[in-house]
Write a protein that holds these residues in place. Structure first.
Motif, mmCIF file in Angstrom:
data_model
loop_
_atom_site.group_PDB
_atom_site.id
_atom_site.type_symbol
_atom_site.label_atom_id
_atom_site.label_comp_id
_atom_site.label_asym_id
_atom_site.label_seq_id
_atom_site.Cartn_x
_atom_site.Cartn_y
_atom_site.Cartn_z
ATOM 1 N N TYR A 32 -1.247 -4.348 22.210
ATOM 2 C CA TYR A 32 -2.244 -4.303 21.140
ATOM 3 C C TYR A 32 -1.596 -4.845 19.874
ATOM 4 O O TYR A 32 -0.421 -5.243 19.873
ATOM 5 N N TYR A 33 -2.374 -4.878 18.820
ATOM 6 C CA TYR A 33 -1.898 -5.385 17.534
ATOM 7 C C TYR A 33 -2.196 -4.346 16.455
ATOM 8 O O TYR A 33 -3.226 -3.657 16.494
ATOM 9 N N LEU A 34 -1.311 -4.276 15.495
ATOM 10 C CA LEU A 34 -1.471 -3.352 14.377
ATOM 11 C C LEU A 34 -1.364 -4.119 13.070
ATOM 12 O O LEU A 34 -0.591 -5.072 12.961
ATOM 13 N N PHE A 35 -2.139 -3.686 12.100
ATOM 14 C CA PHE A 35 -2.205 -4.393 10.833
ATOM 15 C C PHE A 35 -2.206 -3.397 9.673
ATOM 16 O O PHE A 35 -2.670 -2.273 9.798
ATOM 17 N N TRP A 36 -1.711 -3.861 8.550
ATOM 18 C CA TRP A 36 -1.936 -3.188 7.279
ATOM 19 C C TRP A 36 -2.698 -4.164 6.375
ATOM 20 O O TRP A 36 -2.279 -5.303 6.194
ATOM 21 N N TYR A 37 -3.817 -3.663 5.840
ATOM 22 C CA TYR A 37 -4.601 -4.425 4.879
ATOM 23 C C TYR A 37 -4.557 -3.700 3.538
ATOM 24 O O TYR A 37 -4.549 -2.474 3.469
ATOM 25 N N SER A 42 -10.551 -4.966 -6.869
ATOM 26 C CA SER A 42 -11.543 -6.025 -6.657
ATOM 27 C C SER A 42 -12.269 -5.871 -5.320
ATOM 28 O O SER A 42 -13.294 -6.513 -5.083
ATOM 29 N N ARG A 43 -11.731 -5.022 -4.445
ATOM 30 C CA ARG A 43 -12.316 -4.654 -3.153
ATOM 31 C C ARG A 43 -12.168 -5.719 -2.060
ATOM 32 O O ARG A 43 -12.686 -5.542 -0.969
ATOM 33 N N GLN A 44 -11.463 -6.795 -2.349
ATOM 34 C CA GLN A 44 -11.191 -7.755 -1.284
ATOM 35 C C GLN A 44 -10.211 -7.139 -0.292
ATOM 36 O O GLN A 44 -9.348 -6.348 -0.658
ATOM 37 N N MET A 45 -10.343 -7.484 0.971
ATOM 38 C CA MET A 45 -9.431 -7.017 2.010
ATOM 39 C C MET A 45 -8.377 -8.091 2.248
ATOM 40 O O MET A 45 -8.695 -9.188 2.693
ATOM 41 N N ILE A 46 -7.134 -7.744 1.965
ATOM 42 C CA ILE A 46 -6.046 -8.710 2.031
ATOM 43 C C ILE A 46 -5.039 -8.264 3.083
ATOM 44 O O ILE A 46 -4.553 -7.127 3.041
ATOM 45 N N LEU A 47 -4.719 -9.145 4.006
ATOM 46 C CA LEU A 47 -3.733 -8.812 5.029
ATOM 47 C C LEU A 47 -2.359 -8.688 4.394
ATOM 48 O O LEU A 47 -1.927 -9.566 3.651
ATOM 49 N N VAL A 48 -1.676 -7.591 4.716
ATOM 50 C CA VAL A 48 -0.323 -7.369 4.213
ATOM 51 C C VAL A 48 0.699 -7.745 5.277
ATOM 52 O O VAL A 48 1.645 -8.488 5.026
ATOM 53 N N ILE A 49 0.487 -7.216 6.489
ATOM 54 C CA ILE A 49 1.479 -7.399 7.538
ATOM 55 C C ILE A 49 0.856 -7.106 8.894
ATOM 56 O O ILE A 49 -0.121 -6.346 8.975
ATOM 57 N N ARG A 50 1.420 -7.699 9.925
ATOM 58 C CA ARG A 50 0.889 -7.513 11.274
ATOM 59 C C ARG A 50 2.042 -7.308 12.244
ATOM 60 O O ARG A 50 3.124 -7.871 12.072
ATOM 61 N N GLN A 51 1.791 -6.488 13.268
ATOM 62 C CA GLN A 51 2.805 -6.180 14.277
ATOM 63 C C GLN A 51 2.194 -6.324 15.662
ATOM 64 O O GLN A 51 1.093 -5.825 15.903
ATOM 65 N N GLU A 52 2.898 -6.986 16.566
ATOM 66 C CA GLU A 52 2.459 -7.068 17.955
ATOM 67 C C GLU A 52 3.199 -6.006 18.760
ATOM 68 O O GLU A 52 4.416 -5.914 18.685
ATOM 69 N N ALA A 53 2.473 -5.236 19.531
ATOM 70 C CA ALA A 53 3.059 -4.066 20.184
ATOM 71 C C ALA A 53 4.152 -4.429 21.186
ATOM 72 O O ALA A 53 5.049 -3.621 21.450
ATOM 73 N N TYR A 54 4.086 -5.621 21.754
ATOM 74 C CA TYR A 54 5.098 -5.986 22.754
ATOM 75 C C TYR A 54 6.402 -6.433 22.104
ATOM 76 O O TYR A 54 7.405 -6.638 22.780
ATOM 77 N N LYS A 55 6.407 -6.579 20.795
ATOM 78 C CA LYS A 55 7.625 -6.946 20.085
ATOM 79 C C LYS A 55 8.310 -5.690 19.551
ATOM 80 O O LYS A 55 7.702 -4.894 18.850
ATOM 81 N N GLN A 56 9.563 -5.514 19.910
ATOM 82 C CA GLN A 56 10.290 -4.339 19.458
ATOM 83 C C GLN A 56 10.731 -4.469 18.004
ATOM 84 O O GLN A 56 10.880 -3.470 17.306
ATOM 85 N N GLN A 57 10.928 -5.684 17.565
ATOM 86 C CA GLN A 57 11.397 -5.889 16.200
ATOM 87 C C GLN A 57 10.291 -5.584 15.209
ATOM 88 O O GLN A 57 9.150 -6.043 15.355
ATOM 89 N N ASN A 58 10.635 -4.818 14.189
ATOM 90 C CA ASN A 58 9.674 -4.467 13.153
ATOM 91 C C ASN A 58 9.357 -5.682 12.282
ATOM 92 O O ASN A 58 10.260 -6.419 11.869
ATOM 93 N N ALA A 59 8.071 -5.851 11.981
ATOM 94 C CA ALA A 59 7.654 -6.969 11.141
ATOM 95 C C ALA A 59 8.072 -6.753 9.687
ATOM 96 O O ALA A 59 8.129 -5.612 9.203
ATOM 97 N N THR A 60 8.351 -7.853 9.018
ATOM 98 C CA THR A 60 8.737 -7.821 7.603
ATOM 99 C C THR A 60 8.080 -8.976 6.878
ATOM 100 O O THR A 60 8.032 -10.100 7.412
ATOM 101 N N GLU A 61 7.551 -8.706 5.695
ATOM 102 C CA GLU A 61 6.978 -9.741 4.833
ATOM 103 C C GLU A 61 7.433 -9.440 3.407
ATOM 104 O O GLU A 61 6.835 -8.644 2.700
#
Lengths: 114, 114
Positions: A32-37, A42-61
């Motif tokens: 699965y996929y996980l996201f932080w928005y 202003s109420r716009q939804m902005i993607l912060v970061i995304r993680q793919e569950a099959y990847k062990q490495q933690n995402a960084t932005e």
């Protein structure tokens, strides 16, 4: 059905400090996929970061990173060197790998204090 | 950077009136969505659209709602007979293709039904 839980309705952090927002989820899927928005006033939804569950490495932005604990079904967001512009509502969201929609948590309102 | 654009940004309508919210997804995206956020609540999935047909819809998306892609660029959400409880921020979103690709949101259309 998948559920996403954000147990912190509100958080506050001093400018330049680090803050961690919590998110847990429930699913029987293995991939699965996980996201932080981010949703500023202003109420716009902005993607912060995304993680793919099959990847062990933690995402960084840049100043944003996640702590993904698959066994615990936990997906926390760490914001380093907090800035006033980080003040916003933060939503954790889940999407099945074969799915087509996002399931959101209830959000955490983050205030960065000068 | 390409973005999803929505019009109008804010609309006030009388109860029982028809409303059309418009969206222009990112040009090379194939999957389109509408989400809704009632004030103070979490973002909820309404409908997904692919290859000129609805691929999934939520319980919220009843017979009063419809979506259409009338040409190669616009994607619309129609509410036939608005109710007070339809007052919300409506977000259009799109993604490029393969499952798990990030869903990008527009700035939202704030609908107030009086």
């Amino acid at each position: 059905a998948q559920t996403v839980t954000q147990s912190q309705p509100e958080m506050s952090v001093q400018e330049a400090e680090t803050v961690t927002l919590s998110c847990t989820y429930d699913t029987s899927e293995s991939n699965y996929y996980l996201f932080w928005y981010k949703q500023p006033p202003s109420r716009q939804m902005i993607l912060v970061i995304r993680q793919e569950a099959y990847k062990q490495q933690n995402a960084t932005e840049n100043r944003f990173s996640v702590n993904f604990q698959k066994a615990a079904k936990s997906f926390s967001l760490k914001i380093s060197d907090s800035q006033l512009g980080d003040t916003a509502m933060y939503f954790c969201a889940f999407m099945e790998s074969s799915g087509d929609k996002l399931t959101f948590g209830t959000g955490t309102r983050l205030a960065v204090r000068p | 950077e390409p973005e999803v654009t929505q019009t109008p940004s804010h609309q006030v309508t009388q109860m029982g009136q028809e409303v059309i919210l418009r969206c222009v997804p990112i040009s090379n995206h194939l999957y389109f969505y509408w989400y809704r956020q009632i004030l103070g609540q979490k973002v909820e999935f309404l409908v997904s659209f692919y290859n000129n047909e609805i691929s999934e819809k939520s319980e919220i998306f009843d017979d009063q709602f419809s979506v259409e892609r009338p040409d190669g660029s616009n994607f619309t959400l129609k509410i036939r007979s608005t109710k007070l409880e339809d007052s919300a921020m409506y977000f259009c979103a799109s993604r490029q293709g393969m499952s798990g690709n990030t869903i990008y949101f527009g700035e939202g259309s704030w609908l107030t039904v009086v």
